[in-house]
Design a protein around this motif. Structure first.
Motif, PDB file in Angstrom:
ATOM      1  N   VAL A  30       0.845  -1.208   0.000  1.00 57.12           N
ATOM      2  CA  VAL A  30       0.000   0.000   0.000  1.00 57.12           C
ATOM      3  C   VAL A  30       0.881   1.260   0.000  1.00 57.12           C
ATOM      4  CG1 VAL A  30      -1.779   1.283   1.242  1.00 57.12           C
ATOM      5  CG2 VAL A  30      -1.888  -1.201   1.134  1.00 57.12           C
ATOM      6  N   GLY A  31       1.922   1.248   0.815  1.00 56.23           N
ATOM      7  CA  GLY A  31       2.783   2.438   0.941  1.00 56.23           C
ATOM      8  C   GLY A  31       3.496   2.793  -0.353  1.00 56.23           C
ATOM      9  N   LEU A  32       4.143   1.809  -0.968  1.00 57.11           N
ATOM     10  CA  LEU A  32       4.922   2.092  -2.187  1.00 57.11           C
ATOM     11  C   LEU A  32       4.025   2.490  -3.355  1.00 57.11           C
ATOM     12  CD1 LEU A  32       7.679  -0.679  -1.964  1.00 57.11           C
ATOM     13  CD2 LEU A  32       7.932   1.754  -1.535  1.00 57.11           C
ATOM     14  N   THR A  33       2.882   1.783  -3.474  1.00 55.71           N
ATOM     15  CA  THR A  33       1.974   2.161  -4.568  1.00 55.71           C
ATOM     16  C   THR A  33       1.387   3.548  -4.316  1.00 55.71           C
ATOM     17  OG1 THR A  33       0.241   0.885  -3.488  1.00 55.71           O
ATOM     18  CG2 THR A  33       1.327  -0.160  -5.366  1.00 55.71           C
ATOM     19  N   GLY A  34       1.211   3.881  -3.029  1.00 58.66           N
ATOM     20  CA  GLY A  34       0.732   5.239  -2.690  1.00 58.66           C
ATOM     21  C   GLY A  34       1.713   6.295  -3.164  1.00 58.66           C
ATOM     22  N   LEU A  61     -13.419  16.590 -17.032  1.00 54.80           N
ATOM     23  CA  LEU A  61     -12.488  15.732 -17.772  1.00 54.80           C
ATOM     24  C   LEU A  61     -11.150  15.607 -17.046  1.00 54.80           C
ATOM     25  CD1 LEU A  61     -11.896  14.208 -20.477  1.00 54.80           C
ATOM     26  CD2 LEU A  61     -10.974  16.369 -21.307  1.00 54.80           C
ATOM     27  N   VAL A  62     -10.613  16.753 -16.586  1.00 55.77           N
ATOM     28  CA  VAL A  62      -9.291  16.701 -15.945  1.00 55.77           C
ATOM     29  C   VAL A  62      -9.351  16.020 -14.579  1.00 55.77           C
ATOM     30  CG1 VAL A  62      -8.315  18.651 -17.205  1.00 55.77           C
ATOM     31  CG2 VAL A  62      -9.399  19.066 -15.011  1.00 55.77           C
ATOM     32  N   LEU A  63     -10.516  16.121 -13.940  1.00 52.81           N
ATOM     33  CA  LEU A  63     -10.679  15.410 -12.647  1.00 52.81           C
ATOM     34  C   LEU A  63     -10.570  13.906 -12.881  1.00 52.81           C
ATOM     35  CD1 LEU A  63     -11.385  15.822  -9.611  1.00 52.81           C
ATOM     36  CD2 LEU A  63     -13.746  15.358 -10.242  1.00 52.81           C
ATOM     37  N   LEU A  64     -11.209  13.465 -13.960  1.00 51.74           N
ATOM     38  CA  LEU A  64     -11.165  12.043 -14.322  1.00 51.74           C
ATOM     39  C   LEU A  64      -9.722  11.617 -14.625  1.00 51.74           C
ATOM     40  CD1 LEU A  64     -13.114   9.635 -15.074  1.00 51.74           C
ATOM     41  CD2 LEU A  64     -12.773  10.340 -17.426  1.00 51.74           C
ATOM     42  N   LEU A  65      -9.005  12.455 -15.375  1.00 48.26           N
ATOM     43  CA  LEU A  65      -7.609  12.129 -15.725  1.00 48.26           C
ATOM     44  C   LEU A  65      -6.725  12.109 -14.477  1.00 48.26           C
ATOM     45  CD1 LEU A  65      -7.208  14.289 -18.952  1.00 48.26           C
ATOM     46  CD2 LEU A  65      -7.423  11.827 -18.838  1.00 48.26           C
ATOM     47  N   THR A  66      -7.022  13.034 -13.553  1.00 46.63           N
ATOM     48  CA  THR A  66      -6.196  13.111 -12.337  1.00 46.63           C
ATOM     49  C   THR A  66      -6.320  11.855 -11.482  1.00 46.63           C
ATOM     50  OG1 THR A  66      -6.576  15.488 -12.372  1.00 46.63           O
ATOM     51  CG2 THR A  66      -5.635  14.594 -10.352  1.00 46.63           C
ATOM     52  N   VAL A  67      -7.519  11.266 -11.455  1.00 45.98           N
ATOM     53  CA  VAL A  67      -7.703  10.116 -10.553  1.00 45.98           C
ATOM     54  C   VAL A  67      -7.338   8.780 -11.213  1.00 45.98           C
ATOM     55  CG1 VAL A  67      -9.415  11.276  -9.126  1.00 45.98           C
ATOM     56  CG2 VAL A  67     -10.183   9.879 -11.043  1.00 45.98           C
ATOM     57  N   ILE A  68      -6.967   8.790 -12.486  1.00 48.68           N
ATOM     58  CA  ILE A  68      -6.589   7.520 -13.135  1.00 48.68           C
ATOM     59  C   ILE A  68      -5.428   6.824 -12.402  1.00 48.68           C
ATOM     60  CG2 ILE A  68      -5.548   6.546 -15.244  1.00 48.68           C
ATOM     61  CD1 ILE A  68      -7.590   8.181 -16.821  1.00 48.68           C
ATOM     62  N   PRO A  69      -4.371   7.551 -11.976  1.00 46.37           N
ATOM     63  CA  PRO A  69      -3.293   6.848 -11.247  1.00 46.37           C
ATOM     64  C   PRO A  69      -3.732   6.255  -9.909  1.00 46.37           C
ATOM     65  CG  PRO A  69      -2.528   8.960 -12.042  1.00 46.37           C
ATOM     66  CD  PRO A  69      -3.999   8.953 -12.227  1.00 46.37           C
ATOM     67  N   GLU A  70      -4.926   6.594  -9.433  1.00 46.56           N
ATOM     68  CA  GLU A  70      -5.443   5.979  -8.198  1.00 46.56           C
ATOM     69  C   GLU A  70      -5.506   4.459  -8.333  1.00 46.56           C
ATOM     70  OE1 GLU A  70      -6.397   7.244  -5.248  1.00 46.56           O
ATOM     71  OE2 GLU A  70      -5.839   9.274  -5.826  1.00 46.56           O
ATOM     72  N   THR A  71      -5.639   3.985  -9.590  1.00 41.19           N
ATOM     73  CA  THR A  71      -5.722   2.522  -9.793  1.00 41.19           C
ATOM     74  C   THR A  71      -4.476   1.823  -9.235  1.00 41.19           C
ATOM     75  OG1 THR A  71      -4.818   2.918 -11.971  1.00 41.19           O
ATOM     76  CG2 THR A  71      -7.190   2.515 -11.853  1.00 41.19           C
ATOM     77  N   VAL A  73      -2.660   2.581  -6.568  1.00 40.62           N
ATOM     78  CA  VAL A  73      -2.757   2.362  -5.114  1.00 40.62           C
ATOM     79  C   VAL A  73      -3.887   1.377  -4.798  1.00 40.62           C
ATOM     80  CG1 VAL A  73      -4.260   4.307  -4.462  1.00 40.62           C
ATOM     81  CG2 VAL A  73      -2.514   3.527  -2.886  1.00 40.62           C
ATOM     82  N   ILE A  74      -4.903   1.334  -5.666  1.00 39.15           N
ATOM     83  CA  ILE A  74      -5.988   0.355  -5.437  1.00 39.15           C
ATOM     84  C   ILE A  74      -5.441  -1.063  -5.624  1.00 39.15           C
ATOM     85  CG2 ILE A  74      -8.235  -0.488  -6.277  1.00 39.15           C
ATOM     86  CD1 ILE A  74      -8.903   2.509  -6.819  1.00 39.15           C
ATOM     87  N   PHE A  75      -4.584  -1.237  -6.658  1.00 40.94           N
ATOM     88  CA  PHE A  75      -3.945  -2.554  -6.843  1.00 40.94           C
ATOM     89  C   PHE A  75      -3.121  -2.922  -5.603  1.00 40.94           C
ATOM     90  CE2 PHE A  75      -3.901  -1.730 -11.659  1.00 40.94           C
ATOM     91  CZ  PHE A  75      -5.124  -2.357 -11.812  1.00 40.94           C
TER      92      PHE A  75
END
Lengths: 85, 352
Positions: A30-34, A61-71, A73-75
């Motif tokens: 969790v930490g490293l992916t964060g 649109l940009v909000l959606l693009l910003t949260v894409i890397p959240e995947t 940390v979810i992994f």
């Protein structure tokens, strides 16, 4: 070698050690992916704020693009949960 | 604002903002439409773009071409000031250094205007207070009665020594060309020392300065050749670019046009410029067409540099230059329409 080192340990101690390692692994996942997510979102977030400052219509649109890397940390979280349970 | 230690985020932020602004600039198709409009139609058209606030503000006091001229100048100055406000750390420093070019242009406009007896209001219309000298200071200069009093008022400014040195000759000759040349030499010298003083991003800034110096020197070469000037032109070259002083003098002294272009081509490395020189060797072009083509080459090269270094000084400078030429284009169209120039003639002055 491993067997020799474990001589003298009770089964409870081995079990506790395994649980500790799992918790450590989950924490690292969790930490490293964060950190990875944070780094990725730094550039995207800055660009998103810049683009929104000039044109408010692109906010969604940009909000959606910003949260894409959240995947990422979810992994990490999923891996962590799989390790723990 | 954020410092360089804040990482790349402030760079990304400002470069994205300027990319969005660049995308909002007037496209080629709209210039072609503007060429077929009258002055009131042009005013209405630009009121619907980024110039709305300035047109609305000035419409009660000015009209026609004066309104367009003043609105464009105000917009450009406001835009440049706002860019200085949003650029972080060392980028701000580079941007401010680059914008000092406007100080030179403003001072020369005032001096030339005063020498030719133009009204202060007319001079004020074309000033762009985007450099170190603000509107209040420039207004003070415009109100001065004679060029000598303007020189007095400039005491203490970095441009003063260069102007004072050639002032009496310039006034007696009625031409400020030599002073202009000296001021630009000093300006580029300052830019070069800024770019090489070890700041992060200085390398990219240096690339731009060298390109600008090269294009300016090449333009001067074409102008000097067109004037068939045979005196020593070494003093007219801006040092710091690709050409040495001797190479510059040698190129100017080449009589044959084709030979000049071939020699020039062997000395430059910028791809769009080589392509332009290839095109030139095929047929004769007028000096004005060559100058416009050189501007296009510079913009094309800056565009590719800003793609190579997306979070550097390049996207900022590219926007600043493109914005400047948008204003030049709109001004050319408005002035051309005012004196009823044919559409084709106005079109040949546009950078698009």
């Amino acid at each position: 070698m491993v067997g020799e080192e474990l001589v003298g340990l009770t089964p409870e101690m081995i079990e506790a050690s395994q649980a500790g390692m799992k918790a450590l692994g989950a924490g690292l996942a969790v930490g490293l992916t964060g950190i990875g997510t944070g780094l990725a979102e730094m550039a995207i977030g800055s660009a998103a704020v810049g683009a929104t400052a000039e044109n408010k219509d692109v906010f969604g649109l940009v909000l959606l693009l910003t949260v894409i890397p959240e995947t990422i940390v979810i992994f990490g979280l999923v891996v962590g949960l799989l390790l723990l349970f | 604002m954020a410092d360089i230690s804040a990482g790349p985020a402030p760079y990304v932020y400002v470069c994205t903002r300027l990319r969005v602004r660049k995308a909002k600039l007037i496209p080629r198709e709209d210039y072609l439409r503007l060429l077929n409009m009258s002055i009131p139609e042009i005013t209405r058209f630009i009121e619907e773009t980024q110039y709305k606030r300035e047109i609305d503000e000035l419409a009660s006091s000015f009209h026609g071409n004066d309104l367009i001229e003043l609105a464009l100048s105000w917009n450009l100055a406001k835009e440049y000031q706002s860019i200085q406000d949003i650029t972080p750390g060392v980028l701000k420093r580079f941007t401010q250094s680059y914008l000092r070019k406007w100080d030179i242009q403003n001072i020369l406009t005032i001096l030339r205007g005063k020498t030719q007896g133009m009204k202060p209001g007319k001079i004020r219309e074309i000033l762009v207070p985007a450099g170190e000298m603000d509107r209040v200071f420039l207004d003070r200069l415009v109100k001065e009665e004679t060029p000598e009093r303007i020189l007095e008022a400039l005491k203490g400014q970095s441009v003063y020594p260069a102007i004072a040195a050639g002032f009496s000759t310039a006034v007696s000759e009625g031409s400020f060309a030599r002073i202009e040349n000296e001021l630009y030499k000093q300006f580029y010298e300052n830019l070069l020392s800024e770019a090489t003083s070890g700041f992060k991003g200085g390398k990219q800034f240096l690339e731009y300065i060298m390109l600008d110096i090269d294009i300016t020197n090449i333009r001067n070469m074409f102008r000097l050749r067109a004037d068939t000037l045979h005196e020593d032109a070494r003093s007219m070259m801006i040092p710091g670019g690709t050409f040495s002083t001797d190479a510059f003098q040698h190129l100017i002294s080449i009589e044959e046009s084709k030979e000049f272009i071939d020699t020039l081509k062997s000395k430059v490395h910028v791809k769009p410029l080589i392509m332009l020189l290839d095109e030139m060797s095929g047929g004769e072009k007028s000096l004005r067409e060559i100058e416009i083509d050189l501007i296009k080459v510079q913009l094309a090269q800056m565009e590719s540099l800003s793609k190579l270094n997306p979070f550097s000084i390049h996207p900022i400078l590219t926007y600043l230059e493109k914005k400047k030429y948008e204003i030049f284009n709109l001004r050319a169209i408005a002035r051309g329409k005012e004196v009823n120039l044919p559409t084709d003639r106005i079109r040949s002055y546009l950078v698009m």
